[in-house]
Design an enzyme around this catalytic site. Structure first.
Site, PDB file in Angstrom:
ATOM      1  N   TYR A 198       5.388  10.660   1.002  1.00 38.14           N
ATOM      2  CA  TYR A 198       5.346  10.167   2.376  1.00 38.14           C
ATOM      3  C   TYR A 198       6.347  10.897   3.284  1.00 38.14           C
ATOM      4  CZ  TYR A 198       7.266   6.494   5.557  1.00 38.14           C
ATOM      5  OH  TYR A 198       7.798   5.785   6.588  1.00 38.14           O
ATOM      6  N   GLY A 199       7.496  11.284   2.712  1.00 41.60           N
ATOM      7  CA  GLY A 199       8.510  11.914   3.557  1.00 41.60           C
ATOM      8  C   GLY A 199       9.345  12.948   2.826  1.00 41.60           C
ATOM      9  N   VAL A 254      13.405  14.358   2.834  1.00 38.54           N
ATOM     10  CA  VAL A 254      14.746  13.965   3.283  1.00 38.54           C
ATOM     11  C   VAL A 254      15.680  15.162   3.161  1.00 38.54           C
ATOM     12  CG1 VAL A 254      16.627  12.306   2.980  1.00 38.54           C
ATOM     13  CG2 VAL A 254      14.280  11.607   2.473  1.00 38.54           C
ATOM     14  N   LYS A 314      15.239  12.423   8.000  1.00 36.33           N
ATOM     15  CA  LYS A 314      13.991  12.177   7.272  1.00 36.33           C
ATOM     16  C   LYS A 314      12.822  12.628   8.138  1.00 36.33           C
ATOM     17  CE  LYS A 314      11.631   8.708   4.468  1.00 36.33           C
ATOM     18  NZ  LYS A 314      11.760   7.396   3.817  1.00 36.33           N
ATOM     19  N   GLY A 361       9.051  12.921  -1.290  1.00 36.86           N
ATOM     20  CA  GLY A 361       8.093  11.928  -1.782  1.00 36.86           C
ATOM     21  C   GLY A 361       6.745  12.228  -1.171  1.00 36.86           C
ATOM     22  N   GLY A 389      15.637  14.870  -1.047  1.00 38.82           N
ATOM     23  CA  GLY A 389      14.603  13.982  -1.584  1.00 38.82           C
ATOM     24  C   GLY A 389      13.233  14.345  -1.048  1.00 38.82           C
ATOM     25  N   ASP A 447      11.259  -2.912  -1.746  1.00 40.22           N
ATOM     26  CA  ASP A 447      11.325  -1.728  -2.620  1.00 40.22           C
ATOM     27  C   ASP A 447      12.724  -1.632  -3.249  1.00 40.22           C
ATOM     28  OD1 ASP A 447      10.271   0.532  -3.859  1.00 40.22           O
ATOM     29  OD2 ASP A 447      10.818   1.884  -2.223  1.00 40.22           O
TER      30      ASP A 447
END
Length: 251
Positions: free
Chosen positions: A16-17, A19, A34, A14, A12, A129
């Site tokens: 922001y991070g 994964v 993460k 994003g 993953g 979320d």
């Protein structure tokens, strides 16, 4: 990353991070690691959000929520390690596997999700979320992931507090709760639409497009704040069970 983990794949990304799926070289078990994006590590707010996510996960001990193992920094980058839950997120189930959920199945998914939301709220944690990409299904069991936007607020209990409780604080907590409830309504509506095929060229409101039991309509209207919003999970649970009961009577 430190010498304990071997990166197997990126699962993953994003804003922001990042994964990763990793192998723990000490135990040979798969873990999820993460990382705060390197471009964000000089941003105080982003670092605080990452640290908040770690502190929230530290407070949790629920088999259907990832377990935090450790947090560390390496060459200035921030990481944390959690358990790996094998399963497809609900978004992939619907769009890639073409899974559909009828009214009863949608209500049952909500029952499992509500149990997790109730667990969090009792710890004064508000997810903020709740979306289908943040829910995993494995052997009909539902798991909740991604606590990046979650908030932890110590609730105000005027009965046990030597000080007068702040109305603002209580309002803020109620707003956080109701945001999670609203998200539950959105998820339920989303699941119900998986069995809907439009025959009209003109889009109609869901109350006209979907053929639902009146108890399910009532539940949705309160979750989505069309009618008086819920103030606690036990109210939702009562109406959810009434909707399931109504559905069972039909069949």
């Amino acid at each position: 990353m430190n010498d304990c983990y071997e990166v197997l794949s990126v699962i993953g990304t994003g804003s922001y991070g990042i994964v990763y799926l990793c192998k723990d070289l000490n135990t040979n078990e798969n873990r999820v690691v993460k990382q705060l994006r390197p471009s964000k590590r000089r941003n105080k707010k982003e670092v605080e959000m990452f640290e908040n996510e770690i502190s929230v996960l530290r407070m949790l001990d629920q088999k259907k929520i990832p377990m935090l193992f450790e947090a560390f920094s390496n060459n200035g980058s921030l990481f944390y390690v959690m358990s790996f839950i094998e399963g497809d997120n609900l978004e992939d189930q619907i769009f890639l596997r073409k899974n559909t959920f009828n009214e009863k199945e949608s209500l049952l998914v909500l029952t499992h999700l509500l149990e997790l939301v109730d667990y969090l709220h009792k710890k004064d944690i508000y997810h903020q979320d709740l979306r289908i990409p943040n829910m995993l299904l494995k052997n009909k069991e539902l798991f909740l992931i991604d606590f990046g936007l979650s908030k932890h607020k110590v609730s105000v209990d005027p009965c046990h507090s030597p000080f007068r409780s702040s109305p603002n604080k209580q309002e803020e907590i109620l707003e956080l709760k109701q945001q999670d409830y609203y998200d539950l309504g959105e998820i339920l509506l989303y699941l119900l639409y998986t069995t809907y095929s439009s025959k009209n060229k003109k889009a109609l409101p869901w109350t006209e497009e979907l053929s639902l039991e009146k108890e399910t309509v009532y539940l949705l209207k309160r979750l989505l704040r069309i009618k008086e919003p819920y103030s606690n999970t036990s109210e939702i649970s009562a109406d959810l069970h009434a909707a399931l009961k109504a559905k069972e009577k039909v069949h």
